[in-house]
Enzyme design. Structure first.
Site, short mmCIF file in Angstrom:
data_model
loop_
_atom_site.label_atom_id
_atom_site.label_comp_id
_atom_site.label_asym_id
_atom_site.label_seq_id
_atom_site.Cartn_x
_atom_site.Cartn_y
_atom_site.Cartn_z
N PRO A 159 0.90 -1.22 -0.05
CA PRO A 159 0.03 -0.05 -0.10
C PRO A 159 0.75 1.33 -0.12
CG PRO A 159 -0.10 -0.92 2.28
CD PRO A 159 0.65 -1.83 1.10
N GLY A 193 2.31 0.80 -8.43
CA GLY A 193 3.20 1.28 -9.20
C GLY A 193 4.08 0.24 -10.16
N ASP A 194 5.07 0.71 -10.67
CA ASP A 194 5.80 -0.28 -11.64
C ASP A 194 6.90 -1.22 -10.96
OD1 ASP A 194 4.72 0.85 -14.17
OD2 ASP A 194 5.99 2.58 -13.54
N GLY A 195 7.33 -0.79 -9.85
CA GLY A 195 7.90 -1.57 -8.71
C GLY A 195 7.24 -2.74 -8.18
N GLU A 254 7.59 -6.56 -8.58
CA GLU A 254 7.91 -7.88 -7.47
C GLU A 254 6.89 -8.97 -8.04
OE1 GLU A 254 7.20 -6.95 -3.75
OE2 GLU A 254 8.22 -5.12 -3.38
N GLY A 273 0.91 4.23 -8.17
CA GLY A 273 2.28 4.33 -7.66
C GLY A 273 2.76 5.75 -8.13
N GLY A 322 5.22 6.23 -11.01
CA GLY A 322 5.18 6.10 -12.44
C GLY A 322 4.23 5.23 -13.26
N ASP A 355 15.37 8.60 -11.08
CA ASP A 355 14.06 7.77 -10.61
C ASP A 355 14.59 7.22 -8.91
OD1 ASP A 355 12.29 5.86 -10.00
OD2 ASP A 355 12.99 4.48 -11.71
N ARG A 386 8.79 10.41 -2.71
CA ARG A 386 7.32 9.66 -3.02
C ARG A 386 6.18 10.40 -2.77
NH1 ARG A 386 7.22 4.43 -4.30
NH2 ARG A 386 9.27 3.22 -4.85
#
Length: 352
Positions: A1, A67-69, A73, A103, A105, A165, A172
């Site tokens: 989250p 997000g993209d991270g 994962e 997120g 991005g 980045d 953030r």
């Protein structure tokens, strides 16, 4: 989250859950509490499944609110859970994913919305899931110097983009604005990033592997490349990226021609000095990314390729990232693996 501005849970409750409930889709909700948990849970999901009822034990789809991270994962976990089991890799290939943008991005969601002619929103992403239409997605298989393998849906960053980045993590809470502020700072303090790279030109007629496990084999990082590879002689760079998709955030179509399943990697790089003129040139290029006009500048080089190898200089102190997650600044190579994943998408015809 905690992706991006930290509002993923509220985005799910307010925009996603109502749509899925209205569509009478049975959902198991998992709220992660720490970095890496999505990876572990997805690896366990695939790794613990097996036997005659293997496919029946798997979900019909995975919705990633983040997000993209977080997307990376989930992907890492799915691939790790497969191990070397061909039936597991084939099953993962048929589990569609969705990214609900929550997120910083959200590049996967933005690229998909652009292709579908829709706005990037949590409600639209949930609608795609409810309708059940899917499309193929290429992945990239990265091999790191320590022998580990990392799958990617989005990008590899090295140089100034990685500094922007990863170096803006403390911001953030600002969402996507953090990237713009960090870009201004990094260009003002422009430096060179030292290394060499080579790429394997894209062949549209090359055979397409069935799953991620069937990715084309590259020579080990310690071994030389054959004469099919093109070596770039310049050893000082500002920006180097490999991308699968057109967008890297909400307003940056870094390679507008990139598509979801063209089977290619898109390499973009610049090699400018650190003079004031070069900084202004780079500023101008970044300002033109919004409409893709940066690619009209001589400083920005774009190559469509099948694989890339990067060897940073021994004394180079650059940062590096895969899908926004930091990896060691060390020799790395990546190869495109076409159409080995699926995304939920609009049921309407696509533009890309």
């Amino acid at each position: 989250p905690a992706s991006g501005p930290g509002k993923a849970a509220s985005v799910y409750e307010s925009a996603v859950r109502p749509v899925l409930e209205a569509a009478e889709i049975e959902v198991e909700t998992i709220v992660t509490t720490r970095r890496g948990e999505a990876n572990e849970r997805c690896a366990a999901l695939i790794g613990s499944s097996g036997g005659d009822e293997f496919e029946e034990s798997l979900p019909d789809g995975i919705v990633v609110v983040g997000g993209d991270g977080t997307m990376n994962e989930v992907l890492r976990g799915l691939v790790a859970g497969c191990g070397d089991r061909a039936e597991a890799a084939e099953a993962v290939r048929n589990i569609p994913l969705a990214q609900v943008p929550a997120g910083s991005g959200n590049a996967v969601a933005h690229s998909l919305a652009h292709a579908c002619g829709d706005a990037t929103s949590a409600v639209d992403a949930a609608y795609y899931v409810a309708k059940g239409a899917t499309r193929a997605l290429d992945l990239t298989r990265y091999e790191l110097a320590d022998g580990s393998v990392v799958p990617s849906t989005l990008s590899f960053e090295w140089g100034i983009v990685a500094d922007i980045d990863l170096g803006s993590e403390a911001l953030r809470c600002l969402g996507g604005l953090r990237f713009h502020l960090a870009a201004v700072y990094r260009i003002c303090c422009l430096r060179k990033y030292q290394g060499t790279f080579a790429y394997l030109p894209f062949d549209p007629d090359a055979a397409r592997p069935a799953t991620f496990l069937d990715a084309p084999k590259l020579p080990p990082l310690a071994e030389p490349l054959d004469d099919r590879w093109v070596h770039v002689e310049e050893d000082n760079f500002n920006l180097l990226m490999l991308v699968n998709l057109p967008y890297i955030d909400a307003s940056s179509p870094i390679v507008p021609a990139a598509t979801f399943d063209d089977g290619a990697l898109h390499l973009i790089y610049t090699a400018l000095d650190t003079s004031c003129t070069s900084r202004l040139d780079l500023f101008d290029g970044f300002l033109k990314i919004d409409d893709g006009a940066h690619l009209d500048k001589d400083a920005f080089h774009v190559v469509k390729c099948a694989a890339v190898r990067l060897i940073p200089a021994a004394h180079d102190t650059s940062l590096a990232a895969i899908d926004g997650e930091q990896v060691p600044n060390a020799p790395i190579q990546g190869v495109a693996v076409p159409s080995c994943l699926k995304l939920f998408t609009s049921p309407a015809p696509l533009d890309a």
